[in-house]
Every structure is written in structure tokens, then in C-alpha cells.
Write an enzyme that holds these catalytic residues in place. Structure first.
Site, mmCIF file in Angstrom:
data_model
loop_
_atom_site.group_PDB
_atom_site.id
_atom_site.type_symbol
_atom_site.label_atom_id
_atom_site.label_comp_id
_atom_site.label_asym_id
_atom_site.label_seq_id
_atom_site.Cartn_x
_atom_site.Cartn_y
_atom_site.Cartn_z
ATOM 1 N N THR A 1 0.855 -1.185 0.000
ATOM 2 C CA THR A 1 0.000 0.000 0.000
ATOM 3 C C THR A 1 0.895 1.241 0.000
ATOM 4 O O THR A 1 2.050 1.174 0.428
ATOM 5 C CB THR A 1 -0.954 0.000 1.214
ATOM 6 O OG1 THR A 1 -0.173 -0.037 2.404
ATOM 7 C CG2 THR A 1 -1.909 -1.195 1.168
ATOM 8 N N GLY B 1 1.305 4.262 1.707
ATOM 9 C CA GLY B 1 1.977 4.744 2.919
ATOM 10 C C GLY B 1 2.944 3.726 3.491
ATOM 11 O O GLY B 1 4.012 4.078 4.002
ATOM 12 N N CYS B 2 2.582 2.466 3.380
ATOM 13 C CA CYS B 2 3.428 1.396 3.920
ATOM 14 C C CYS B 2 4.683 1.211 3.074
ATOM 15 O O CYS B 2 5.766 0.975 3.597
ATOM 16 C CB CYS B 2 2.634 0.091 3.978
ATOM 17 S SG CYS B 2 1.118 0.200 4.954
ATOM 18 N N SER B 3 4.534 1.318 1.751
ATOM 19 C CA SER B 3 5.654 1.076 0.832
ATOM 20 C C SER B 3 6.536 2.291 0.608
ATOM 21 O O SER B 3 7.717 2.148 0.307
ATOM 22 C CB SER B 3 5.123 0.603 -0.527
ATOM 23 O OG SER B 3 4.568 -0.673 -0.412
ATOM 24 N N LEU C 1 7.695 1.200 5.969
ATOM 25 C CA LEU C 1 8.718 0.160 5.862
ATOM 26 C C LEU C 1 10.082 0.727 5.450
ATOM 27 O O LEU C 1 11.097 0.396 6.074
ATOM 28 C CB LEU C 1 8.262 -0.947 4.908
ATOM 29 C CG LEU C 1 9.246 -2.085 4.660
ATOM 30 C CD1 LEU C 1 9.687 -2.761 5.949
ATOM 31 C CD2 LEU C 1 8.628 -3.100 3.704
#
Length: 185
Positions: free
Chosen positions: A73, A75-77, A81
């Protein structure tokens, strides 16, 4: 609890982050709190046969575990992370044995996401496919566009199986207090 009757949930969400330094105790909002032991939940690494028991993983170590709503996703990528990957060596030089990323995804997706983000040797990618960990921590969140039950976004430091620091995003998905730059060792 008196705190619950004096402070509305909406007011709590206006706080920048909910953590042990907040005016409101974390226990007023969720069952997991600083001082609790992590549950003995099996997570999965790379494939469904490679079980990693969280309580066993945390035994005798100081680890950072952070959770994201979904692999790949935006924000996560793009932010969450990569921040931990970038700071992995620095965090490990400060006594962290392992950094663990958890998401309610299958282990194949988490493995592919780890390869895409170059996490090898820096961040372990563990899957919580049935949201068992998220539910046991009372950090589950229903996000229909991502397929239903997911994990709230948070970070925690675990020392010898006990949670010593916990930062939960106020809305469950934002990018502020759970980022690598904000982790409280």
C-alpha cells in the site's frame, strides 16, 4: 474508569499519538499496554510452513515490531517500511536484535514485498494471515477497501517478551508516531 468518562474518543484522536507518555492511559482504549507480555501467536515467514512464534522470537531479545495495514500500500511502501530499512543498522547498533514488520497478509505477499523493498538482513517480514495477532492485541481495524480486518498501524519495543514501548497511530492508519524516526527505545 474515570478517564473514559471525562475524555471522549474524539478528543483522544486529536492527540498526536497515544503512548505511555500521553495524558490518557493506553489501557483506556485497548487491552494491550506497556508491561504486557506478547502473545504466543504463530506468524509466518515466506510460506505457510515456516511458523514463527512471536513469544519465542522475543524471548531473551530486544526487538522492534511494527505493523502496517497492508503490504504494497502507498503509505506502507513509500514511508513506513522504508524508514525501518534505512535505519536498521542504526537501531541495531543501539541494542535491537531484530526488527519485525507484521501485516495481515499471506506469507507469500509479505515475502514478495520484502524482496521489493530490499529488507533482507534488515527487517523480517512476518504475515498474520488471519489477523490473530491483531485481534489478541486488540489492534484490529476493519478497513473494507483493503479486504476487511487489518492491523492498526503501530510500533512497539519488546524486551524479553514484554512490551516496553508502544505507539499506536490515533486513527489506526496514519503515519506519525509509529515511524522509525519516532520509535522509543
Amino acid at each position: 474508569m474515570i478517564v473514559k468518562s471525562l475524555v471522549s474518543r474524539k478528543a483522544l484522536q486529536k492527540l498526536n499519538c497515544i503512548n505511555k507518555n500521553s495524558l490518557v492511559q493506553l489501557s483506556a482504549l485497548m487491552s494491550v499496554k506497556v508491561g504486557d507480555s506478547v502473545p504466543a501467536v504463530d506468524l509466518f515467514e515466506d510460506n505457510p510452513t515456516n511458523k514463527v512464534n512471536l513469544a519465542e522470537l522475543a524471548k531473551g531479545k530486544k526487538i522492534i515490531m511494527f505493523a502496517v495495514p497492508g503490504a504494497f500500500t502507498p503509505g506502507c511502501s513509500k514511508t513506513h517500511l522504508p524508514g525501518y530499512v534505512k535505519r536498521a543498522d542504526e537501531l541495531k547498533s543501539q541494542g535491537i536484535s531484530e526488527i519485525v514488520c507484521v501485516s495481515v497478509n499471506d506469507p507469500f505477499v509479505m515475502g514478495a514485498w520484502g524482496k521489493d523493498q530490499n529488507t533482507q538482513g534488515k527487517v523480517r517480514m512476518l504475515a498474520d494471515p488471519s489477523a490473530e495477532l491483531a485481534k489478541k492485541l486488540d489492534l484490529a481495524l476493519n478497513i473494507a477497501p483493503l479486504g476487511g480486518v487489518r492491523s492498526k498501524r503501530y510500533s512497539m519495543v519488546i524486551e524479553d517478551g514484554k512490551i516496553t514501548s508502544l505507539q499506536v497511530e490515533p486513527d489506526g492508519t496514519g503515519l506519525s508516531c509509529s515511524l522509525a524516526e519516532a520509535v522509543k527505545l
